[in-house]
Design an enzyme around this catalytic site. Sequence first.
Site, PDB file in Angstrom:
ATOM      1  N   LYS A  13      -5.034   0.626   4.994  1.00  0.00           N
ATOM      2  CA  LYS A  13      -6.061  -0.434   4.902  1.00  0.00           C
ATOM      3  C   LYS A  13      -5.545  -1.751   5.477  1.00  0.00           C
ATOM      4  CE  LYS A  13      -6.563  -0.591   0.375  1.00  0.00           C
ATOM      5  NZ  LYS A  13      -5.630   0.425  -0.093  1.00  0.00           N
ATOM      6  N   ARG A  88     -11.965  -3.277  -6.654  1.00  0.00           N
ATOM      7  CA  ARG A  88     -11.241  -2.087  -7.099  1.00  0.00           C
ATOM      8  C   ARG A  88     -11.858  -1.505  -8.362  1.00  0.00           C
ATOM      9  NH1 ARG A  88      -6.070  -3.528  -4.440  1.00  0.00           N
ATOM     10  NH2 ARG A  88      -4.639  -1.763  -4.533  1.00  0.00           N
ATOM     11  N   ARG A 127       8.216   3.214   3.527  1.00  0.00           N
ATOM     12  CA  ARG A 127       7.796   2.053   4.313  1.00  0.00           C
ATOM     13  C   ARG A 127       8.540   0.776   3.885  1.00  0.00           C
ATOM     14  NH1 ARG A 127       1.715   0.080   2.352  1.00  0.00           N
ATOM     15  NH2 ARG A 127       2.358  -0.688   0.313  1.00  0.00           N
ATOM     16  N   ARG A 160       8.657  -2.937  -1.146  1.00  0.00           N
ATOM     17  CA  ARG A 160       7.850  -3.471  -2.251  1.00  0.00           C
ATOM     18  C   ARG A 160       8.259  -2.794  -3.559  1.00  0.00           C
ATOM     19  NH1 ARG A 160       1.576  -3.476  -0.430  1.00  0.00           N
ATOM     20  NH2 ARG A 160       1.376  -2.854  -2.600  1.00  0.00           N
ATOM     21  N   ARG A 171      -0.183   4.266  -9.200  1.00  0.00           N
ATOM     22  CA  ARG A 171      -1.214   3.583  -8.394  1.00  0.00           C
ATOM     23  C   ARG A 171      -2.252   4.588  -7.901  1.00  0.00           C
ATOM     24  NH1 ARG A 171       2.491   0.978  -4.105  1.00  0.00           N
ATOM     25  NH2 ARG A 171       0.595   0.217  -3.126  1.00  0.00           N
TER      26      ARG A 171
HETATM   27  P1  AMP Z   1      -2.365  -3.697  -2.646  1.00  0.00           P
HETATM   28  O1  AMP Z   1      -1.465  -4.531  -1.801  1.00  0.00           O
HETATM   29  O2  AMP Z   1      -3.814  -3.814  -2.287  1.00  0.00           O
HETATM   30  O3  AMP Z   1      -1.890  -2.269  -2.758  1.00  0.00           O
HETATM   31  O4  AMP Z   1      -2.268  -4.314  -4.139  1.00  0.00           O
HETATM   32  C1  AMP Z   1      -1.032  -4.340  -4.838  1.00  0.00           C
HETATM   33  C2  AMP Z   1      -1.278  -4.486  -6.322  1.00  0.00           C
HETATM   34  O5  AMP Z   1      -1.951  -5.737  -6.586  1.00  0.00           O
HETATM   35  C3  AMP Z   1      -2.186  -3.420  -6.955  1.00  0.00           C
HETATM   36  O6  AMP Z   1      -1.474  -2.227  -7.275  1.00  0.00           O
HETATM   37  C4  AMP Z   1      -2.683  -4.167  -8.194  1.00  0.00           C
HETATM   38  O7  AMP Z   1      -1.663  -4.227  -9.190  1.00  0.00           O
HETATM   39  C5  AMP Z   1      -2.881  -5.589  -7.670  1.00  0.00           C
HETATM   40  N1  AMP Z   1      -4.262  -5.786  -7.128  1.00  0.00           N
HETATM   41  C6  AMP Z   1      -4.605  -6.026  -5.826  1.00  0.00           C
HETATM   42  N2  AMP Z   1      -5.926  -6.153  -5.693  1.00  0.00           N
HETATM   43  C7  AMP Z   1      -6.451  -5.977  -6.928  1.00  0.00           C
HETATM   44  C8  AMP Z   1      -7.773  -5.960  -7.449  1.00  0.00           C
HETATM   45  N3  AMP Z   1      -8.849  -6.136  -6.650  1.00  0.00           N
HETATM   46  N4  AMP Z   1      -7.932  -5.761  -8.789  1.00  0.00           N
HETATM   47  C9  AMP Z   1      -6.880  -5.589  -9.605  1.00  0.00           C
HETATM   48  N5  AMP Z   1      -5.599  -5.576  -9.191  1.00  0.00           N
HETATM   49  C10 AMP Z   1      -5.367  -5.775  -7.864  1.00  0.00           C
END
Ligand code: AMP
Length: 215
Positions: A13, A88, A127, A160, A171
Amino acid sequence: MQLIIFGSPGVGKGTQAKILASKLGIAHISTGDILREAIKKESELGKKAKAIVEKGELVPDDIMGGIILEALMEDKCKNGFILDGFPRTIAQAKILDNIFATLYTEEPFIIKLNVDDSIIIDRLTNRLVCNKCGNIIGKNEYKEDYICHVCKSTNSYYKRKDDDEEVIKRRLKVYHETTAQVFNYYSDKSKVIEVDGTQSIEDVTSKILTTMNIN
Ligand code: AMP
């Protein structure tokens, strides 16, 4: 033009959102990046979010609603945006519905990338991410004094904390139990685009743009 990109963690994404934002001249809004930046700065938001993000769980909807509204009001979103990582949950989708009803006249494009979990686990455990510009590379590309080919910084790549195998599985579980339903919430919308995310980066981008009637 407004786009929302869906798919499980590690599906690509972020990579596609960056490319599409640059090609279409719109802003890339990644809620994950916003949270990681807040955690790095140790801001109030960062302190609240740190443990949740590092465990691979979801930050509460009211906090995320505030973040997204603030981001969309920024000048850089004037010509449009692509949302990466939001909504989400169904509650977040409803918050976004209200924002759209107030601020925009068009419906967003809904893009979903599909990749099997086994491939995702392999991608994420291998990654590295650039701390300066967010670019992603495979672990095997990295060597000492590596210069980021996007922002030219040296030795800025890191793993990360939530790319640990146990956290990745958590996740993915959260994704299948909660976030996958959000895509169904949008299934009656007219501008839905589903793409096989195992294709090359260029092929995924090109498939999205042709389906949007943009060449
Ligand atoms: P991502 O980089 O999109 O994979 O997001 C990393 C982490 O940030 C996720 O695993 C959640 O812990 C938190 N996070 C990001 N976006 C959201 C969202 N829209 N709602 C809740 N938690 C979020």
